[in-house]
Design an enzyme around this catalytic site. Structure first.
Site, PDB file in Angstrom:
ATOM      1  N   GLN A 193      29.502  83.901 -39.836  1.00  0.00           N
ATOM      2  CA  GLN A 193      30.304  85.135 -39.939  1.00  0.00           C
ATOM      3  C   GLN A 193      31.353  85.032 -41.048  1.00  0.00           C
ATOM      4  O   GLN A 193      31.546  85.974 -41.802  1.00  0.00           O
ATOM      5  CB  GLN A 193      30.917  85.534 -38.600  1.00  0.00           C
ATOM      6  CG  GLN A 193      31.766  84.513 -37.916  1.00  0.00           C
ATOM      7  CD  GLN A 193      32.287  84.995 -36.566  1.00  0.00           C
ATOM      8  OE1 GLN A 193      32.121  86.159 -36.201  1.00  0.00           O
ATOM      9  NE2 GLN A 193      32.927  84.104 -35.838  1.00  0.00           N
ATOM     10  N   ASP A 244      42.902  76.182 -34.603  1.00  0.00           N
ATOM     11  CA  ASP A 244      44.120  76.224 -33.779  1.00  0.00           C
ATOM     12  C   ASP A 244      44.017  75.260 -32.593  1.00  0.00           C
ATOM     13  O   ASP A 244      45.020  74.845 -32.033  1.00  0.00           O
ATOM     14  CB  ASP A 244      44.342  77.654 -33.255  1.00  0.00           C
ATOM     15  CG  ASP A 244      43.127  78.221 -32.524  1.00  0.00           C
ATOM     16  OD1 ASP A 244      41.986  77.910 -32.943  1.00  0.00           O
ATOM     17  OD2 ASP A 244      43.308  78.964 -31.544  1.00  0.00           O
ATOM     18  N   TYR A 281      35.535  69.064 -29.168  1.00  0.00           N
ATOM     19  CA  TYR A 281      35.452  69.893 -30.382  1.00  0.00           C
ATOM     20  C   TYR A 281      36.732  69.726 -31.214  1.00  0.00           C
ATOM     21  O   TYR A 281      36.679  69.455 -32.419  1.00  0.00           O
ATOM     22  CB  TYR A 281      35.259  71.368 -29.993  1.00  0.00           C
ATOM     23  CG  TYR A 281      35.520  72.347 -31.120  1.00  0.00           C
ATOM     24  CD1 TYR A 281      34.674  72.414 -32.218  1.00  0.00           C
ATOM     25  CD2 TYR A 281      36.636  73.202 -31.081  1.00  0.00           C
ATOM     26  CE1 TYR A 281      34.923  73.305 -33.252  1.00  0.00           C
ATOM     27  CE2 TYR A 281      36.885  74.096 -32.111  1.00  0.00           C
ATOM     28  CZ  TYR A 281      36.030  74.146 -33.199  1.00  0.00           C
ATOM     29  OH  TYR A 281      36.285  75.023 -34.223  1.00  0.00           O
ATOM     30  N   LYS A 310      37.316  68.162 -34.942  1.00  0.00           N
ATOM     31  CA  LYS A 310      37.842  68.964 -36.060  1.00  0.00           C
ATOM     32  C   LYS A 310      39.079  68.295 -36.659  1.00  0.00           C
ATOM     33  O   LYS A 310      39.271  68.295 -37.871  1.00  0.00           O
ATOM     34  CB  LYS A 310      38.198  70.383 -35.585  1.00  0.00           C
ATOM     35  CG  LYS A 310      37.004  71.248 -35.208  1.00  0.00           C
ATOM     36  CD  LYS A 310      36.077  71.579 -36.372  1.00  0.00           C
ATOM     37  CE  LYS A 310      36.623  72.626 -37.305  1.00  0.00           C
ATOM     38  NZ  LYS A 310      35.626  73.037 -38.323  1.00  0.00           N
TER      39      LYS A 310
HETATM   40  N1  LIG Z   1      34.837  81.185 -34.594  1.00  0.00           N
HETATM   41  C1  LIG Z   1      36.112  80.951 -34.304  1.00  0.00           C
HETATM   42  O1  LIG Z   1      36.705  81.613 -33.466  1.00  0.00           O
HETATM   43  C2  LIG Z   1      36.868  79.871 -35.050  1.00  0.00           C
HETATM   44  C3  LIG Z   1      38.220  79.618 -34.697  1.00  0.00           C
HETATM   45  C4  LIG Z   1      38.916  78.636 -35.405  1.00  0.00           C
HETATM   46  C5  LIG Z   1      38.274  77.926 -36.416  1.00  0.00           C
HETATM   47  N2  LIG Z   1      36.970  78.193 -36.717  1.00  0.00           N
HETATM   48  C6  LIG Z   1      36.312  77.438 -37.793  1.00  0.00           C
HETATM   49  O2  LIG Z   1      35.974  78.357 -38.804  1.00  0.00           O
HETATM   50  C7  LIG Z   1      34.781  77.926 -39.476  1.00  0.00           C
HETATM   51  C8  LIG Z   1      33.784  79.078 -39.591  1.00  0.00           C
HETATM   52  O3  LIG Z   1      33.420  79.544 -38.296  1.00  0.00           O
HETATM   53  P1  LIG Z   1      32.382  80.733 -38.068  1.00  0.00           P
HETATM   54  O4  LIG Z   1      32.855  81.467 -36.856  1.00  0.00           O
HETATM   55  O5  LIG Z   1      32.139  81.487 -39.326  1.00  0.00           O
HETATM   56  O6  LIG Z   1      31.067  79.919 -37.667  1.00  0.00           O
HETATM   57  P2  LIG Z   1      29.545  80.379 -37.652  1.00  0.00           P
HETATM   58  O7  LIG Z   1      29.381  81.853 -37.717  1.00  0.00           O
HETATM   59  O8  LIG Z   1      28.901  79.648 -36.511  1.00  0.00           O
HETATM   60  O9  LIG Z   1      29.012  79.778 -39.026  1.00  0.00           O
HETATM   61  C9  LIG Z   1      28.850  78.411 -39.236  1.00  0.00           C
HETATM   62  C10 LIG Z   1      27.689  78.211 -40.176  1.00  0.00           C
HETATM   63  O10 LIG Z   1      27.521  76.807 -40.393  1.00  0.00           O
HETATM   64  C11 LIG Z   1      26.129  76.501 -40.346  1.00  0.00           C
HETATM   65  N3  LIG Z   1      25.962  75.123 -39.929  1.00  0.00           N
HETATM   66  C12 LIG Z   1      26.033  74.604 -38.682  1.00  0.00           C
HETATM   67  N4  LIG Z   1      25.840  73.279 -38.707  1.00  0.00           N
HETATM   68  C13 LIG Z   1      25.631  72.960 -40.011  1.00  0.00           C
HETATM   69  C14 LIG Z   1      25.378  71.744 -40.697  1.00  0.00           C
HETATM   70  N5  LIG Z   1      25.254  70.578 -40.042  1.00  0.00           N
HETATM   71  N6  LIG Z   1      25.247  71.768 -42.053  1.00  0.00           N
HETATM   72  C15 LIG Z   1      25.343  72.930 -42.728  1.00  0.00           C
HETATM   73  N7  LIG Z   1      25.557  74.121 -42.144  1.00  0.00           N
HETATM   74  C16 LIG Z   1      25.704  74.126 -40.788  1.00  0.00           C
HETATM   75  C17 LIG Z   1      25.538  77.486 -39.367  1.00  0.00           C
HETATM   76  O11 LIG Z   1      24.175  77.664 -39.627  1.00  0.00           O
HETATM   77  P3  LIG Z   1      23.095  77.810 -38.426  1.00  0.00           P
HETATM   78  O12 LIG Z   1      23.634  78.853 -37.505  1.00  0.00           O
HETATM   79  O13 LIG Z   1      21.830  78.197 -39.125  1.00  0.00           O
HETATM   80  O14 LIG Z   1      23.032  76.449 -37.763  1.00  0.00           O
HETATM   81  C18 LIG Z   1      26.361  78.753 -39.639  1.00  0.00           C
HETATM   82  O15 LIG Z   1      25.763  79.544 -40.635  1.00  0.00           O
HETATM   83  C19 LIG Z   1      34.309  76.684 -38.717  1.00  0.00           C
HETATM   84  O16 LIG Z   1      34.766  75.537 -39.380  1.00  0.00           O
HETATM   85  C20 LIG Z   1      35.015  76.779 -37.364  1.00  0.00           C
HETATM   86  O17 LIG Z   1      35.225  75.501 -36.786  1.00  0.00           O
HETATM   87  C21 LIG Z   1      36.253  79.155 -36.056  1.00  0.00           C
END
Ligand SMILES: NC(=O)c1ccc[n+]([C@@H]2O[C@H](COP(=O)([O-])OP(=O)(O)OC[C@H]3O[C@@H](n4cnc5c(N)ncnc54)[C@H](OP(=O)(O)O)[C@@H]3O)[C@@H](O)[C@H]2O)c1
Length: 285
Positions: free
Chosen positions: A11, A100, A123, A127
């Site tokens: 996303q 966070d 998790y 991180k």
């Molecule tokens: N979502 C939240 O509420 C939140 C809150 C705080 C921080 N964050 C951080 O923000 C960042 C982005 O989050 P997001 O919500 O955009 O996540 P997301 O939609 O799940 O996107 C993560 C992407 O990383 C890919 N991925 C997973 N494992 C991988 C690997 N080993 N090598 C390469 N690509 C890989 C996934 O591909 P596939 O799906 O094809 O595996 C997916 O496209 C992350 O670092 C997360 O920890 C997120």
């Protein structure tokens, strides 16, 4: 600028691609590059030679992380180390996202970058380890802690996002019970991507808290979703104790944006981000 976006179908990845579309982009989906594979990381980045590498990849289903700490650390800690090593060799800036959840939620006021982390689950520990790996390996980095992400592409790792889950439940007419004692800042990935676009044009490397402005409970977030979409829903606030979980989460994880603001970068309020989400969602449908 030539920018590699890792996790390009996630996303945040999708909104980064949209926001940075005027630059030369190298979108890398999971099938193109697995961050936990150091040889592949070296090979792909050595051949692409980007100026900036943005890593959105994460293993972030928190319950799964408890069961699979090995995968959590491979993706969330060793992955960023592999990227930092490769970036140091090709002299590329590394942008890495953290969470966070590195905090325990015991504080009553927004956490700054100087507050001591105290992660409560696997998790979050993985991180925090990822942050440390980047910090220790390569100085030209931006580590961005963010919170409560939702984007029109939906979270790949979690299967949808909170907004879509609420809309679906309201559509089904089922009772909706949402916790009112976990306080966060919901952040639209389009707004986060806009801040990243500004940050990478500076050389003010380091750790930053980047979320929308303001705060709310998950219940208040749900209420706003239904209000903006003019939906009637059977929504009631509940306490976290009514959803027994093996995973501890911080009760308060609001992040201070003062350090970011000092660079002249400001974030919109979370309610405005939600309106923009709905506008983008309507355009996509
Ligand atoms: N979502 C939240 O509420 C939140 C809150 C705080 C921080 N964050 C951080 O923000 C960042 C982005 O989050 P997001 O919500 O955009 O996540 P997301 O939609 O799940 O996107 C993560 C992407 O990383 C890919 N991925 C997973 N494992 C991988 C690997 N080993 N090598 C390469 N690509 C890989 C996934 O591909 P596939 O799906 O094809 O595996 C997916 O496209 C992350 O670092 C997360 O920890 C997120």
């Amino acid at each position: 600028m030539k920018i590699a976006i890792i996790g390009a179908n996630g996303q945040l990845g999708v909104d980064l691609r949209r926001t940075l579309s005027a630059e030369t982009l190298v979108p890398l989906a999971h099938c193109d590059l697995d961050v936990s594979n150091s040889e592949q990381v070296d090979q792909v980045l050595d051949s692409a030679r980007p100026d900036v590498v943005i890593n959105t990849a994460a293993f972030h289903k928190v319950e799964e992380c408890e069961k699979q700490p090995g995968i959590s650390f491979a993706v969330n800690a060793t992955g960023p180390r592999n990227l930092a090593l490769a970036c140091s060799r090709i002299n590329a800036v590394l942008v890495h996202f953290s969470t966070d959840y590195v905090f325990d939620g015991g504080q009553q006021q927004p956490y700054t970058e100087l507050d001591l982390p105290h992660p409560l689950n696997v998790y979050a520990v993985s991180k925090l380890a990822g942050e440390g790996m980047v910090y220790l390996t390569w100085s030209r980095h931006f580590i961005i802690r963010t919170c409560g992400l939702y984007g029109v592409a939906g979270s790949r790792g979690k299967g949808g996002n909170f907004v879509e889950t609420m809309l679906k439940k309201a559509g089904e007419g089922v009772p909706i019970r949402v916790v009112n004692d976990q306080v966060l800042t919901p952040t639209f990935t389009g707004d986060l991507a806009a801040a990243v676009s500004q940050l990478i044009r500076t050389e003010a490397y380091g750790l930053y808290h980047v979320t929308a402005q303001g705060q709310c409970s998950w219940y208040e977030f749900a209420r706003k979703i239904f209000e903006l979409e003019n939906l009637k829903a059977d929504l009631k606030p509940v306490s976290t104790t009514e959803f027994p979980s093996t995973v501890q989460r911080p009760a308060y994880s609001v992040l201070s944006k003062q350090k970011l603001n000092k660079l002249g970068i400001t974030m919109p309020r979370w309610e405005d981000g939600l309106s923009r989400y709905f506008a983008q969602r309507a355009r996509n449908h």
